[in-house]
Design an enzyme around this catalytic site. Sequence first.
Site, mmCIF file in Angstrom:
data_model
loop_
_atom_site.group_PDB
_atom_site.id
_atom_site.type_symbol
_atom_site.label_atom_id
_atom_site.label_comp_id
_atom_site.label_asym_id
_atom_site.label_seq_id
_atom_site.Cartn_x
_atom_site.Cartn_y
_atom_site.Cartn_z
ATOM 1 N N ASN A 1 -10.082 -0.753 -2.299
ATOM 2 C CA ASN A 1 -8.674 -0.498 -1.961
ATOM 3 C C ASN A 1 -7.820 -1.080 -3.089
ATOM 4 O O ASN A 1 -7.788 -2.296 -3.270
ATOM 5 C CB ASN A 1 -8.372 -1.169 -0.617
ATOM 6 C CG ASN A 1 -6.930 -1.013 -0.171
ATOM 7 O OD1 ASN A 1 -6.034 -0.777 -0.983
ATOM 8 N ND2 ASN A 1 -6.697 -1.164 1.114
ATOM 9 N N HIS B 1 -3.879 7.109 1.190
ATOM 10 C CA HIS B 1 -4.074 5.787 0.589
ATOM 11 C C HIS B 1 -5.490 5.339 0.932
ATOM 12 O O HIS B 1 -5.920 5.444 2.085
ATOM 13 C CB HIS B 1 -3.032 4.810 1.137
ATOM 14 C CG HIS B 1 -3.430 3.373 0.964
ATOM 15 N ND1 HIS B 1 -3.785 2.871 -0.264
ATOM 16 C CD2 HIS B 1 -3.582 2.349 1.858
ATOM 17 C CE1 HIS B 1 -4.125 1.591 -0.118
ATOM 18 N NE2 HIS B 1 -3.999 1.263 1.159
ATOM 19 N N CYS C 1 0.819 -1.227 0.000
ATOM 20 C CA CYS C 1 0.000 0.000 0.000
ATOM 21 C C CYS C 1 0.848 1.271 0.000
ATOM 22 O O CYS C 1 0.391 2.327 -0.441
ATOM 23 C CB CYS C 1 -0.913 0.024 1.218
ATOM 24 S SG CYS C 1 -1.970 -1.424 1.312
#
Length: 336
Positions: free
Chosen positions: A293, A263, A115
Amino acid sequence: MYNSRISGLGFYVPENVVTNDDLSKVMDTNDEWIQERTGIKERRHVVKGTDTTTSMGVKAAQKAIERAGIDKDEIDFIVFATLSPDYYFPGPGVLVQRDLGLKRTIGALDVRNQCSGFVYGISVADQYIKSGMYKNVLVIGSELHSHGLDMTTRGRGVSVIFGDGAGAAVLTREEDTSKGILSTHLHSEGQHAEELSLIAPGMGKRWVNDIIADADPEDTSYYPYMNGQFVFKNAVVRFSEVIMEGLQKNNLGPQDIDMLIPHQANLRISQFIQKKFGLKDDQVFNNIMKYGNTTAASIPIALTEAWEAEKIKEGDLVVLAAFGSGFTWGSVIIRW
Ligand code: ACO
């Protein structure tokens, strides 16, 4: 010394929309649970045989290069961040060098920071440009999660969260050092490596022949594992710390932020950070509702959408921040 600035942005997501209701047809889940815990309404999944992590990265890169107003052969270096590469090796950086049809045999580096991959990639590119080594560096974050998720009730705690897509940025040399990327801040804490991980196939514990030999229907080692509540608790602390670290390094405070692009891990994490820093709705950009995501792709997709919607203007203070598997986390402070 130079600074680097983001001269071009692009993103690409596959056409195939998968809603929460679609997921509830293949596993025991529901729209209410997913929206309440994560904010996600839908995500994109690649239809098998169409896109790959590399092809999505190439499409995002083509847009970013066009918007940077340069010829693709002016790119000096490629940085590609992903946790879902096309091949075990080589990494997708060289595939982009090939598939963009670049004439020059420029270097290509693959970043494995999940991530935080795009933030790490931006930091690497920024150092090359600051030192004078390169003038234009292409940074890509791309993920194809959907083919590797456990799409049964067993995997629902993880598989409802992730989506496919890619984003890219061209970083270009900037002579005015009061503009562009002001600083980047990177951290890791490997003692929590397994709390958010995909263990197999790997040379450490289980390779493909072990998985085949065991033929165990209960084997979940080749699906992502996430200790959700532990990740959540660490994420909110580290996001806050690394944003403050970046602001303080530049003698700035939360009140100076014009646009925070976190993020897109989980809407609740973004909302926690927004509240903690006292930011208004138009100072934080979220699009996890539409894409889920997308790990290394989430920041460049969100940054591109925010820029396309004219939510970022020249002179704005833009902050990028990420936290994820590793654990790794980081921030980027930009004077646009
Ligand atoms: N649909 C319906 N029920 C579900 C689902 C689902 N998709 N997934 C889990 N459940 C059930 C569980 O089985 C459990 O049931 P039980 O109480 O009968 O045992 C119940 O819901 C609660 O499960 P928890 O895992 O405790 O749910 P939690 O409230 O922790 O929410 C979540 C899970 C959303 C993952 C949360 O922990 C979280 O937000 N974690 C942060 C991590 C994160 O955002 N990760 C994103 C990727 S990492 C990154 O990008 C940084």
